[in-house]
Design an enzyme around this catalytic site. Structure first.
Site, PDB file in Angstrom:
ATOM      1  N   LYS A 152      88.526  41.700  70.231  1.00 48.31           N
ATOM      2  CA  LYS A 152      88.931  43.066  70.584  1.00 48.31           C
ATOM      3  C   LYS A 152      89.863  43.072  71.804  1.00 48.31           C
ATOM      4  CE  LYS A 152      84.528  45.314  69.334  1.00 48.31           C
ATOM      5  NZ  LYS A 152      83.396  46.039  69.955  1.00 48.31           N
ATOM      6  N   ALA A 181      84.402  44.767  75.258  1.00 43.85           N
ATOM      7  CA  ALA A 181      82.986  44.409  75.160  1.00 43.85           C
ATOM      8  C   ALA A 181      82.498  44.553  73.727  1.00 43.85           C
ATOM      9  CB  ALA A 181      82.155  45.294  76.086  1.00 43.85           C
ATOM     10  N   ASP A 182      81.397  43.892  73.461  1.00 44.32           N
ATOM     11  CA  ASP A 182      80.714  44.055  72.183  1.00 44.32           C
ATOM     12  C   ASP A 182      79.223  43.916  72.437  1.00 44.32           C
ATOM     13  OD1 ASP A 182      80.962  44.432  69.264  1.00 44.32           O
ATOM     14  OD2 ASP A 182      79.879  42.530  69.206  1.00 44.32           O
ATOM     15  N   THR A 183      78.444  44.692  71.697  1.00 43.18           N
ATOM     16  CA  THR A 183      76.988  44.670  71.813  1.00 43.18           C
ATOM     17  C   THR A 183      76.395  44.402  70.442  1.00 43.18           C
ATOM     18  OG1 THR A 183      77.054  46.247  73.640  1.00 43.18           O
ATOM     19  CG2 THR A 183      74.947  46.007  72.487  1.00 43.18           C
ATOM     20  N   ALA A 230      78.512  41.180  75.360  1.00 41.58           N
ATOM     21  CA  ALA A 230      79.532  40.287  75.913  1.00 41.58           C
ATOM     22  C   ALA A 230      80.664  41.138  76.455  1.00 41.58           C
ATOM     23  CB  ALA A 230      80.070  39.351  74.835  1.00 41.58           C
TER      24      ALA A 230
END
Length: 195
Positions: free
Chosen positions: A57, A73-75, A110
């Site tokens: 991303k 970010a990614d969750t 992250a």
């Protein structure tokens, strides 16, 4: 708290929760969202997957926005080695919440930082969440509220999903979607912000 910076920040996220958390830093920033296909990332393990998606991303926006520091970010929600993505249907949301009911799962967020010179840094935070042994009726009512559909694992700890949670161990903001304390520490370490 207002940090100082010479950087021009872009938050590569459409999440209103990430926007609110990033605002804590008191920095000017733009929001530019990525439309990359997250399913293009191969899953080997939780840490690798969430880091690779955050980088995917962030790189997408960095390629479009020269001269800016990009933060993405990614969750993910992981239970027993499997990922519970954002549910697409009512039935999938019910299945996710039934799988989590009475169980402990991991939430990993992250964060990827790409500075204006193209240097990449990442961090991954993990928080453990235990769900209450809630009734089918409460799960059904929560899913009918519509809240689960834009959230990894099918719940929002900062919204009605809080009614499902018994205990957390770790950073609450990791579950919300942006471990802001760790991010601030990383930005300070990289000299992208100062006190």
């Amino acid at each position: 708290m207002n940090f100082k910076t010479q950087e021009s920040f872009v938050l590569a996220s459409a999440s209103p929760r990430r926007k609110e958390l990033f605002e804590i830093l008191g920095l000017d920033f733009k929001i530019v969202t990525s439309d990359v296909e997250e399913t293009s990332v191969r899953f080997e393990n939780d840490m690798q997957y969430v880091r690779d998606v955050a980088l995917l991303k962030t790189r997408d926006i960095a390629n479009k926005m020269n001269g800016h520091t990009i933060i993405g970010a990614d969750t993910i929600v992981s239970i027993d080695g499997r990922l519970l993505h954002k549910p697409k249907t009512h039935e999938e949301a019910i299945l996710h919440l039934h799988a989590l009911r009475g169980q402990t799962h991991a939430v990993l967020t992250a964060v990827a930082i790409i500075d204006k010179d193209g240097n990449e840094n990442t961090l991954v935070e993990k928080t453990t969440v235990r769900f209450k042994q809630v009734s089918d009726a409460l799960i059904e009512a929560y899913v009918r509220s519509g809240d689960p559909f834009d959230k990894a694992g099918g719940y929002g700890i900062q919204t009605g999903g809080a009614l499902l949670v018994e205990q957390i161990e770790g950073d609450y903001n990791t579950v919300v979607g942006l471990p802001i304390a760790s991010l601030a520490e990383q930005l300070l370490t990289l000299n992208l912000i100062t006190i």
